[in-house]
Design a protein around this motif. Structure first.
Motif, PDB file in Angstrom:
ATOM      1  N   SER A  37       0.853  -1.187   0.000  1.00 18.02           N
ATOM      2  CA  SER A  37       0.000   0.000   0.000  1.00 18.02           C
ATOM      3  C   SER A  37       0.887   1.233   0.000  1.00 18.02           C
ATOM      4  O   SER A  37       2.097   1.135   0.225  1.00 18.02           O
ATOM      5  N   GLY A  38       0.262   2.386  -0.262  1.00 22.64           N
ATOM      6  CA  GLY A  38       0.991   3.637  -0.169  1.00 22.64           C
ATOM      7  C   GLY A  38       1.388   4.263  -1.492  1.00 22.64           C
ATOM      8  O   GLY A  38       1.947   5.364  -1.514  1.00 22.64           O
ATOM      9  N   GLY A  39       1.117   3.580  -2.583  1.00 20.75           N
ATOM     10  CA  GLY A  39       1.445   4.162  -3.872  1.00 20.75           C
ATOM     11  C   GLY A  39       0.524   5.320  -4.214  1.00 20.75           C
ATOM     12  O   GLY A  39      -0.460   5.581  -3.513  1.00 20.75           O
ATOM     13  N   GLY A  40       0.845   6.025  -5.294  1.00 21.86           N
ATOM     14  CA  GLY A  40       0.007   7.138  -5.707  1.00 21.86           C
ATOM     15  C   GLY A  40       0.713   8.018  -6.699  1.00 21.86           C
ATOM     16  O   GLY A  40       1.752   7.652  -7.256  1.00 21.86           O
ATOM     17  N   LEU A  41       0.125   9.190  -6.896  1.00 22.60           N
ATOM     18  CA  LEU A  41       0.665  10.188  -7.819  1.00 22.60           C
ATOM     19  C   LEU A  41       1.331  11.292  -7.013  1.00 22.60           C
ATOM     20  O   LEU A  41       0.736  11.827  -6.070  1.00 22.60           O
ATOM     21  N   VAL A  42       2.545  11.634  -7.383  1.00 16.34           N
ATOM     22  CA  VAL A  42       3.292  12.666  -6.670  1.00 16.34           C
ATOM     23  C   VAL A  42       4.093  13.472  -7.678  1.00 16.34           C
ATOM     24  O   VAL A  42       4.488  12.941  -8.734  1.00 16.34           O
ATOM     25  N   GLN A  43       4.340  14.727  -7.372  1.00 14.00           N
ATOM     26  CA  GLN A  43       5.159  15.553  -8.246  1.00 14.00           C
ATOM     27  C   GLN A  43       6.638  15.244  -8.035  1.00 14.00           C
ATOM     28  O   GLN A  43       7.049  14.787  -6.956  1.00 14.00           O
ATOM     29  N   ALA A  44       7.414  15.503  -9.041  1.00 10.72           N
ATOM     30  CA  ALA A  44       8.859  15.327  -8.938  1.00 10.72           C
ATOM     31  C   ALA A  44       9.385  16.131  -7.752  1.00 10.72           C
ATOM     32  O   ALA A  44       8.967  17.268  -7.517  1.00 10.72           O
ATOM     33  N   GLY A  45      10.289  15.497  -7.003  1.00  9.70           N
ATOM     34  CA  GLY A  45      10.821  16.117  -5.797  1.00  9.70           C
ATOM     35  C   GLY A  45      10.059  15.757  -4.546  1.00  9.70           C
ATOM     36  O   GLY A  45      10.517  16.039  -3.434  1.00  9.70           O
ATOM     37  N   GLY A  46       8.897  15.155  -4.706  1.00  8.26           N
ATOM     38  CA  GLY A  46       8.069  14.783  -3.572  1.00  8.26           C
ATOM     39  C   GLY A  46       8.479  13.473  -2.941  1.00  8.26           C
ATOM     40  O   GLY A  46       9.485  12.858  -3.328  1.00  8.26           O
ATOM     41  N   GLN A  77       8.807  -2.310 -11.630  1.00  5.68           N
ATOM     42  CA  GLN A  77       8.746  -2.569 -13.062  1.00  5.68           C
ATOM     43  C   GLN A  77       7.984  -1.441 -13.738  1.00  5.68           C
ATOM     44  O   GLN A  77       6.814  -1.196 -13.424  1.00  5.68           O
ATOM     45  N   ALA A  78       8.673  -0.768 -14.645  1.00 10.83           N
ATOM     46  CA  ALA A  78       8.065   0.289 -15.437  1.00 10.83           C
ATOM     47  C   ALA A  78       7.518  -0.309 -16.724  1.00 10.83           C
ATOM     48  O   ALA A  78       7.976  -1.372 -17.162  1.00 10.83           O
ATOM     49  N   PRO A  79       6.560   0.357 -17.344  1.00  9.08           N
ATOM     50  CA  PRO A  79       5.979  -0.167 -18.587  1.00  9.08           C
ATOM     51  C   PRO A  79       7.052  -0.404 -19.645  1.00  9.08           C
ATOM     52  O   PRO A  79       7.890   0.459 -19.897  1.00  9.08           O
ATOM     53  N   GLY A  80       7.028  -1.593 -20.222  1.00  9.63           N
ATOM     54  CA  GLY A  80       7.968  -1.931 -21.273  1.00  9.63           C
ATOM     55  C   GLY A  80       9.374  -2.241 -20.813  1.00  9.63           C
ATOM     56  O   GLY A  80      10.274  -2.428 -21.642  1.00  9.63           O
ATOM     57  N   PRO A  84      10.657  11.467 -12.210  1.00 10.24           N
ATOM     58  CA  PRO A  84       9.742  10.797 -13.153  1.00 10.24           C
ATOM     59  C   PRO A  84      10.193   9.384 -13.506  1.00 10.24           C
ATOM     60  O   PRO A  84       9.340   8.497 -13.712  1.00 10.24           O
ATOM     61  N   GLU A  85      11.479   9.157 -13.549  1.00  8.91           N
ATOM     62  CA  GLU A  85      11.973   7.815 -13.883  1.00  8.91           C
ATOM     63  C   GLU A  85      11.760   6.796 -12.773  1.00  8.91           C
ATOM     64  O   GLU A  85      12.031   5.611 -12.959  1.00  8.91           O
ATOM     65  N   ASP A  86      11.279   7.231 -11.617  1.00  5.70           N
ATOM     66  CA  ASP A  86      10.908   6.293 -10.549  1.00  5.70           C
ATOM     67  C   ASP A  86       9.498   5.727 -10.763  1.00  5.70           C
ATOM     68  O   ASP A  86       9.069   4.842 -10.024  1.00  5.70           O
ATOM     69  N   THR A  98       2.050  -2.023  -6.078  1.00  4.45           N
ATOM     70  CA  THR A  98       1.357  -0.748  -5.931  1.00  4.45           C
ATOM     71  C   THR A  98       1.969   0.250  -6.914  1.00  4.45           C
ATOM     72  O   THR A  98       3.184   0.305  -7.068  1.00  4.45           O
ATOM     73  N   GLN A  99       1.126   1.018  -7.572  1.00  2.00           N
ATOM     74  CA  GLN A  99       1.587   1.930  -8.608  1.00  2.00           C
ATOM     75  C   GLN A  99       2.118   3.226  -8.000  1.00  2.00           C
ATOM     76  O   GLN A  99       1.457   3.846  -7.152  1.00  2.00           O
ATOM     77  N   VAL A 100       3.282   3.618  -8.456  1.00  2.00           N
ATOM     78  CA  VAL A 100       3.860   4.925  -8.100  1.00  2.00           C
ATOM     79  C   VAL A 100       4.042   5.701  -9.403  1.00  2.00           C
ATOM     80  O   VAL A 100       4.691   5.204 -10.336  1.00  2.00           O
ATOM     81  N   THR A 101       3.465   6.884  -9.452  1.00  6.11           N
ATOM     82  CA  THR A 101       3.585   7.732 -10.627  1.00  6.11           C
ATOM     83  C   THR A 101       4.133   9.092 -10.205  1.00  6.11           C
ATOM     84  O   THR A 101       3.570   9.736  -9.318  1.00  6.11           O
ATOM     85  N   VAL A 102       5.234   9.478 -10.832  1.00  7.41           N
ATOM     86  CA  VAL A 102       5.886  10.741 -10.517  1.00  7.41           C
ATOM     87  C   VAL A 102       5.754  11.661 -11.729  1.00  7.41           C
ATOM     88  O   VAL A 102       6.262  11.342 -12.809  1.00  7.41           O
ATOM     89  N   SER A 103       5.093  12.760 -11.537  1.00  3.14           N
ATOM     90  CA  SER A 103       4.883  13.703 -12.637  1.00  3.14           C
ATOM     91  C   SER A 103       5.983  14.755 -12.642  1.00  3.14           C
ATOM     92  O   SER A 103       6.502  15.140 -11.597  1.00  3.14           O
TER      93      SER A 103
END
Length: 121
Positions: free
Chosen positions: A7-16, A39-42, A87-89, A115-120
């Motif tokens: 648990s704990g994944g989510g969307l966060v801005q770079a530097g967060g 694992q990142a897509p591809g 973003p590469e995380d 759990t998905q982690v997305t860094v914008s």
């Protein structure tokens, strides 16, 4: 065998920052070596960090100094504190358990769902 739930994944801005948790079932969590992989897509699954039953740690070069792996044996929980995110995380992060301390995925028989982690940027 141990069951693992992240648990704990989510969307966060770079530097967060984010903190991932991995809850383990069973009464022998303290005797397991634990790892985080992503694992990142591809891309292939890659090692992120590992912690032994005695709390020795190992990190991938790409996260060293930014991520911290820890465990709370009283709570049967593994953590991954992620700071200065890039973003590469962005990836699906999965925890794993093994009787062997390893920085590759093969020796880990027990895996969570991820759990998905997305860094914008």
């Amino acid at each position: 065998q141990v069951q693992l739930v992240e648990s704990g994944g989510g969307l966060v801005q770079a530097g967060g920052s984010l903190r991932l948790s991995c809850a383990a079932s069973g009464r022998t969590f303290s005797s397991y070596n634990m790892g985080w992989f992503r694992q990142a897509p591809g891309k292939e699954r890659e090692f992120v960090a590992a912690i032994s039953w005695s709390a020795s740690t190992s990190y991938a070069d790409s996260v060293k100094g930014r991520f911290t792996i820890s465990r709370d044996n009283a709570k049967n929980t593994l953590y991954l504190q992620m700071n200065s995110l890039k973003p590469e995380d962005t990836a699906v992060y999965t925890c794993a358990a093994s009787r062997v301390f390893a920085v590759v995925s093969a020796p880990y028989p027990d895996w969570g769902q991820g759990t998905q982690v997305t860094v914008s940027s």
